[in-house]
Design an enzyme around this catalytic site. Structure first.
Site, PDB file in Angstrom:
ATOM      1  N   CYS A 122     -33.899 -12.404 -41.220  1.00 62.35           N
ATOM      2  CA  CYS A 122     -34.641 -11.324 -40.807  1.00 62.35           C
ATOM      3  C   CYS A 122     -34.261  -9.746 -41.623  1.00 62.35           C
ATOM      4  CB  CYS A 122     -34.374 -11.053 -39.351  1.00 62.35           C
ATOM      5  SG  CYS A 122     -34.964 -12.499 -38.388  1.00 62.35           S
ATOM      6  N   ASP A 123     -33.137  -9.673 -41.734  1.00 63.45           N
ATOM      7  CA  ASP A 123     -32.519  -8.408 -42.299  1.00 63.45           C
ATOM      8  C   ASP A 123     -31.648  -8.222 -43.464  1.00 63.45           C
ATOM      9  OD1 ASP A 123     -33.551  -7.373 -39.795  1.00 63.45           O
ATOM     10  OD2 ASP A 123     -31.451  -8.046 -38.598  1.00 63.45           O
ATOM     11  N   CYS A 128     -29.325 -12.138 -37.704  1.00 65.33           N
ATOM     12  CA  CYS A 128     -30.302 -12.848 -38.530  1.00 65.33           C
ATOM     13  C   CYS A 128     -30.457 -12.303 -39.930  1.00 65.33           C
ATOM     14  CB  CYS A 128     -31.727 -12.625 -37.773  1.00 65.33           C
ATOM     15  SG  CYS A 128     -33.254 -13.665 -38.763  1.00 65.33           S
TER      16      CYS A 128
END
Length: 331
Positions: A153-154, A150
């Protein structure tokens, strides 16, 4: 759409009489727990069945920096808090797995791995989706420590660093383009000599000065350090001549798609391409009245904890309104 085709139940003299519920929630990620919180506050006495991975994908995530109200929170800790919140509101949370769900009759019939048999007036599906992984032992070792599925997300953790993106479809190209906002260099690794992504995305990718595409290669190993645990690169193999080469990187993003956990309702509710549960626009209503879906099970676009939680809220409100319209809100 064809009629529901759930496997038939085969009760016998030893089969217990099903326990009846107004609302059953299947799945325990942000969507499921949020649905449980709202449904409990609506006095629907919901039961949430956690499934095989209580807490969902966030339980294998480390730092979460985009959850409102928390500058940083560990994924597993966030899910523990959500579960505690749902219980505090009055939701019943059960560690079990639904093995059969029959939506062809009312109330809906449910069988669990524990042997429990239930009926429910309404069901919220929040079983989520799983990222597809390469299946390498080294990949599993570094998940959350340099290996991610992701970028949204990261990606923030890779400011000024070099990263690899593995894949060749829309997901991979979109992840690679997003990562250019942070990384100093993004290398897209694809096992073929052409991408499957939409042409407009490919054009943007090829024009970007931070992106390099490495054709006809596949990952055979993720390399890294033990102390501290972290990725240092990958070993790639040519799909044309079999030669092997190392490539340095600070992070590896696997972008070969997601698999929604919709097997339980396959053939019973309408599904979209990829197996995602189809819902009515602007709602969580599925093709079966009284069945609602929320989170990554139906969302192949955003796939964020906060959007899943929002959909869980919507599903609980949709279920409450539907139950009230059927005269089933109070029993």
């Amino acid at each position: 759409m064809s009629a529901p085709t759930a496997p038939p139940f085969a009760p016998d003299a030893t089969t217990p009489v099903p326990e009846h519920l107004r609302l059953l929630i299947i799945g325990s990620g942000p969507a499921g727990y949020t649905a449980a919180i709202y449904a409990a506050r609506a006095m629907l006495k919901p039961r949430l069945i956690q499934g095989m991975q209580p807490g969902g994908q966030l339980t294998i995530t480390t730092e979460v920096e985009n959850w409102p109200g928390d500058t940083e929170v560990q994924g597993p800790d966030l899910m523990v808090r959500m579960e505690a919140h749902a219980r505090a509101m009055g939701a019943e949370v059960v560690t079990d797995t639904v093995t059969r769900l029959d939506l062809s009759r009312r109330p809906f019939l449910v069988e669990c791995d524990s042997g429990a048999r239930l009926t429910a007036d309404a069901v919220i599906l929040a079983t989520g989706a799983q990222a597809r992984w390469l299946g390498l032992p080294s990949e599993a070792r570094f998940q959350g420590f340099g290996v991610s599925a992701c970028a949204t997300c990261d990606g923030f953790f890779y400011r000024g660093k070099e990263v690899l993106v593995i894949g060749g479809g829309n997901t991979a190209v979109e992840e690679a383009l997003f990562l250019t906002n942070f990384a100093s260099k993004v290398t897209l690794v694809h096992r073929r000599d052409s991408l499957r992504a939409e042409r407009i995305l490919q054009d943007r990718l090829f024009r970007h000065p931070k992106v390099e595409v490495l054709w006809n290669h596949e990952v055979v190993e993720i390399t890294g350090d033990d102390n501290p645990l972290g990725v240092t690169g990958a070993v790639l193999r040519s799909t044309t001549d079999g030669s092997v080469r190392p490539i340095p990187a600070d992070g590896v993003f696997i972008a070969i798609g997601h698999t929604p956990a919709s097997e339980l309702v396959k053939g019973q509710v309408a599904l979209r391409d990829g197996g995602y549960v189809q819902v009515e626009p602007g709602s969580t209503r599925t093709s079966v009245p009284g069945v609602f879906a929320a989170g990554d099970l139906t969302d192949d676009t955003y796939r964020q904890a906060i959007t899943s939680a929002g959909m869980g809220c919507m599903a609980a409100l949709d279920a409450e309104h539907w139950l009230a319209a059927q005269g089933l809100a109070e029993r």
